[in-house]
Design a protein around this motif. Structure first.
Motif, PDB file in Angstrom:
ATOM      1  N   VAL A  67       6.642   2.973  -3.189  1.00  0.00           N
ATOM      2  CA  VAL A  67       5.882   2.605  -4.378  1.00  0.00           C
ATOM      3  C   VAL A  67       6.556   1.401  -5.039  1.00  0.00           C
ATOM      4  O   VAL A  67       7.778   1.356  -5.168  1.00  0.00           O
ATOM      5  CB  VAL A  67       5.795   3.791  -5.362  1.00  0.00           C
ATOM      6  N   GLY A  68       5.750   0.410  -5.420  1.00  0.00           N
ATOM      7  CA  GLY A  68       6.256  -0.794  -6.064  1.00  0.00           C
ATOM      8  C   GLY A  68       6.545  -1.924  -5.098  1.00  0.00           C
ATOM      9  O   GLY A  68       6.744  -3.063  -5.509  1.00  0.00           O
ATOM     10  N   GLU A  69       6.560  -1.621  -3.805  1.00  0.00           N
ATOM     11  CA  GLU A  69       6.846  -2.642  -2.799  1.00  0.00           C
ATOM     12  C   GLU A  69       5.634  -3.551  -2.596  1.00  0.00           C
ATOM     13  O   GLU A  69       4.489  -3.114  -2.673  1.00  0.00           O
ATOM     14  CB  GLU A  69       7.221  -1.964  -1.482  1.00  0.00           C
ATOM     15  N   THR A  70       5.894  -4.835  -2.342  1.00  0.00           N
ATOM     16  CA  THR A  70       4.829  -5.796  -2.067  1.00  0.00           C
ATOM     17  C   THR A  70       4.625  -5.866  -0.555  1.00  0.00           C
ATOM     18  O   THR A  70       5.585  -6.036   0.199  1.00  0.00           O
ATOM     19  CB  THR A  70       5.199  -7.182  -2.618  1.00  0.00           C
ATOM     20  N   VAL A  71       3.371  -5.718  -0.129  1.00  0.00           N
ATOM     21  CA  VAL A  71       3.038  -5.715   1.296  1.00  0.00           C
ATOM     22  C   VAL A  71       1.887  -6.684   1.558  1.00  0.00           C
ATOM     23  O   VAL A  71       1.160  -7.067   0.645  1.00  0.00           O
ATOM     24  CB  VAL A  71       2.633  -4.305   1.782  1.00  0.00           C
ATOM     25  N   TYR A  72       1.735  -7.079   2.818  1.00  0.00           N
ATOM     26  CA  TYR A  72       0.602  -7.912   3.224  1.00  0.00           C
ATOM     27  C   TYR A  72      -0.415  -7.021   3.921  1.00  0.00           C
ATOM     28  O   TYR A  72      -0.082  -6.337   4.893  1.00  0.00           O
ATOM     29  CB  TYR A  72       1.042  -9.049   4.151  1.00  0.00           C
ATOM     30  N   PHE A  73      -1.637  -7.004   3.407  1.00  0.00           N
ATOM     31  CA  PHE A  73      -2.710  -6.163   3.933  1.00  0.00           C
ATOM     32  C   PHE A  73      -3.605  -6.996   4.836  1.00  0.00           C
ATOM     33  O   PHE A  73      -4.057  -8.073   4.455  1.00  0.00           O
ATOM     34  CB  PHE A  73      -3.521  -5.604   2.762  1.00  0.00           C
ATOM     35  N   THR A  74      -3.858  -6.500   6.035  1.00  0.00           N
ATOM     36  CA  THR A  74      -4.788  -7.134   6.959  1.00  0.00           C
ATOM     37  C   THR A  74      -6.019  -6.244   7.063  1.00  0.00           C
ATOM     38  O   THR A  74      -5.924  -5.098   7.497  1.00  0.00           O
ATOM     39  CB  THR A  74      -4.156  -7.308   8.349  1.00  0.00           C
ATOM     40  N   ALA A  75      -7.150  -6.767   6.642  1.00  0.00           N
ATOM     41  CA  ALA A  75      -8.396  -5.998   6.618  1.00  0.00           C
ATOM     42  C   ALA A  75      -8.860  -5.675   8.031  1.00  0.00           C
ATOM     43  O   ALA A  75      -8.718  -6.478   8.948  1.00  0.00           O
ATOM     44  CB  ALA A  75      -9.470  -6.783   5.882  1.00  0.00           C
ATOM     45  N   SER A  76      -9.426  -4.488   8.177  1.00  0.00           N
ATOM     46  CA  SER A  76      -9.994  -4.050   9.448  1.00  0.00           C
ATOM     47  C   SER A  76     -11.443  -4.517   9.536  1.00  0.00           C
ATOM     48  O   SER A  76     -12.162  -4.493   8.543  1.00  0.00           O
ATOM     49  CB  SER A  76      -9.935  -2.528   9.526  1.00  0.00           C
ATOM     50  N   ASN A  77     -11.864  -4.937  10.712  1.00  0.00           N
ATOM     51  CA  ASN A  77     -13.253  -5.362  10.893  1.00  0.00           C
ATOM     52  C   ASN A  77     -14.208  -4.172  10.908  1.00  0.00           C
ATOM     53  O   ASN A  77     -15.388  -4.325  10.674  1.00  0.00           O
ATOM     54  CB  ASN A  77     -13.404  -6.154  12.195  1.00  0.00           C
ATOM     55  N   VAL A  78     -13.688  -2.988  11.184  1.00  0.00           N
ATOM     56  CA  VAL A  78     -14.514  -1.791  11.286  1.00  0.00           C
ATOM     57  C   VAL A  78     -14.839  -1.224   9.908  1.00  0.00           C
ATOM     58  O   VAL A  78     -15.951  -0.789   9.655  1.00  0.00           O
ATOM     59  CB  VAL A  78     -13.786  -0.724  12.145  1.00  0.00           C
ATOM     60  N   ALA A  79     -13.862  -1.236   9.027  1.00  0.00           N
ATOM     61  CA  ALA A  79     -14.042  -0.671   7.691  1.00  0.00           C
ATOM     62  C   ALA A  79     -14.835  -1.629   6.800  1.00  0.00           C
ATOM     63  O   ALA A  79     -15.274  -2.688   7.236  1.00  0.00           O
ATOM     64  CB  ALA A  79     -12.682  -0.384   7.069  1.00  0.00           C
ATOM     65  N   ARG A  80     -14.996  -1.209   5.545  1.00  0.00           N
ATOM     66  CA  ARG A  80     -15.668  -2.073   4.582  1.00  0.00           C
ATOM     67  C   ARG A  80     -14.955  -3.414   4.475  1.00  0.00           C
ATOM     68  O   ARG A  80     -13.737  -3.474   4.611  1.00  0.00           O
ATOM     69  CB  ARG A  80     -15.679  -1.406   3.201  1.00  0.00           C
ATOM     70  N   PRO A  81     -15.673  -4.485   4.197  1.00  0.00           N
ATOM     71  CA  PRO A  81     -15.027  -5.798   4.058  1.00  0.00           C
ATOM     72  C   PRO A  81     -13.975  -5.766   2.953  1.00  0.00           C
ATOM     73  O   PRO A  81     -14.196  -5.188   1.897  1.00  0.00           O
ATOM     74  CB  PRO A  81     -16.171  -6.730   3.671  1.00  0.00           C
ATOM     75  N   ALA A  82     -12.841  -6.365   3.215  1.00  0.00           N
ATOM     76  CA  ALA A  82     -11.762  -6.402   2.236  1.00  0.00           C
ATOM     77  C   ALA A  82     -11.028  -7.722   2.372  1.00  0.00           C
ATOM     78  O   ALA A  82     -10.996  -8.320   3.449  1.00  0.00           O
ATOM     79  CB  ALA A  82     -10.804  -5.239   2.478  1.00  0.00           C
ATOM     80  N   ALA A  83     -10.457  -8.162   1.297  1.00  0.00           N
ATOM     81  CA  ALA A  83      -9.704  -9.401   1.301  1.00  0.00           C
ATOM     82  C   ALA A  83      -8.289  -9.145   1.802  1.00  0.00           C
ATOM     83  O   ALA A  83      -7.576  -8.326   1.236  1.00  0.00           O
ATOM     84  CB  ALA A  83      -9.678  -9.986  -0.099  1.00  0.00           C
ATOM     85  N   SER A  84      -7.913  -9.831   2.867  1.00  0.00           N
ATOM     86  CA  SER A  84      -6.533  -9.754   3.326  1.00  0.00           C
ATOM     87  C   SER A  84      -5.661 -10.496   2.323  1.00  0.00           C
ATOM     88  O   SER A  84      -6.119 -11.411   1.656  1.00  0.00           O
ATOM     89  CB  SER A  84      -6.399 -10.401   4.706  1.00  0.00           C
ATOM     90  N   GLY A  85      -4.415 -10.079   2.196  1.00  0.00           N
ATOM     91  CA  GLY A  85      -3.513 -10.756   1.279  1.00  0.00           C
ATOM     92  C   GLY A  85      -2.409  -9.840   0.790  1.00  0.00           C
ATOM     93  O   GLY A  85      -2.154  -8.788   1.362  1.00  0.00           O
ATOM     94  N   THR A  86      -1.752 -10.271  -0.285  1.00  0.00           N
ATOM     95  CA  THR A  86      -0.611  -9.554  -0.831  1.00  0.00           C
ATOM     96  C   THR A  86      -1.063  -8.481  -1.811  1.00  0.00           C
ATOM     97  O   THR A  86      -1.869  -8.742  -2.702  1.00  0.00           O
ATOM     98  CB  THR A  86       0.332 -10.546  -1.536  1.00  0.00           C
ATOM     99  N   TYR A  87      -0.519  -7.281  -1.630  1.00  0.00           N
ATOM    100  CA  TYR A  87      -0.861  -6.127  -2.464  1.00  0.00           C
ATOM    101  C   TYR A  87       0.424  -5.402  -2.856  1.00  0.00           C
ATOM    102  O   TYR A  87       1.436  -5.505  -2.164  1.00  0.00           O
ATOM    103  CB  TYR A  87      -1.749  -5.143  -1.692  1.00  0.00           C
ATOM    104  N   GLU A  88       0.342  -4.607  -3.920  1.00  0.00           N
ATOM    105  CA  GLU A  88       1.460  -3.755  -4.335  1.00  0.00           C
ATOM    106  C   GLU A  88       1.131  -2.314  -3.979  1.00  0.00           C
ATOM    107  O   GLU A  88       0.006  -1.866  -4.184  1.00  0.00           O
ATOM    108  CB  GLU A  88       1.691  -3.869  -5.844  1.00  0.00           C
ATOM    109  N   VAL A  89       2.119  -1.601  -3.429  1.00  0.00           N
ATOM    110  CA  VAL A  89       1.938  -0.185  -3.126  1.00  0.00           C
ATOM    111  C   VAL A  89       1.947   0.584  -4.448  1.00  0.00           C
ATOM    112  O   VAL A  89       2.907   0.518  -5.209  1.00  0.00           O
ATOM    113  CB  VAL A  89       3.038   0.344  -2.188  1.00  0.00           C
ATOM    114  N   ILE A  90       0.852   1.297  -4.740  1.00  0.00           N
ATOM    115  CA  ILE A  90       0.701   2.050  -5.983  1.00  0.00           C
ATOM    116  C   ILE A  90       1.075   3.518  -5.786  1.00  0.00           C
ATOM    117  O   ILE A  90       1.692   4.135  -6.642  1.00  0.00           O
ATOM    118  CB  ILE A  90      -0.763   1.963  -6.502  1.00  0.00           C
ATOM    119  N   ARG A  91       0.684   4.079  -4.646  1.00  0.00           N
ATOM    120  CA  ARG A  91       0.916   5.509  -4.416  1.00  0.00           C
ATOM    121  C   ARG A  91       0.990   5.782  -2.913  1.00  0.00           C
ATOM    122  O   ARG A  91       0.289   5.147  -2.125  1.00  0.00           O
ATOM    123  CB  ARG A  91      -0.242   6.298  -5.022  1.00  0.00           C
TER     124      ARG A  91
END
Length: 63
Positions: free
Chosen positions: A7-31
């Motif tokens: 929790v609190g760590e910054t990660v890079y998220f890569t969106a899956s083509n199968v799931a709902r469209p999402a923006a790839s980029g930098t995110y913070e782990v919330i839970r």
């Protein structure tokens, strides 16, 4: 199974083509969430979005 990110760590998220469209980029782990089969799950949030997302550990990398 142990979560790789904390929790609190910054990660890079890569969106899956199968799931709902999402923006790839930098995110913070919330839970940390329960595992889904053999993949840990996280609730993550981007500073550019008003909502949180659920991501599998396989979609995340160290930012």
């Amino acid at each position: 199974m142990k979560h790789k990110y904390s929790v609190g760590e910054t990660v890079y998220f890569t969106a899956s083509n199968v799931a709902r469209p999402a923006a790839s980029g930098t995110y913070e782990v919330i839970r940390l969430l329960p595992t889904d089969g053999d993949d840990c799950q996280y609730r993550i949030k981007s500073s550019t979005e008003a909502f949180e997302r659920v991501a599998k550990e396989s979609q995340l990398a160290v930012s």
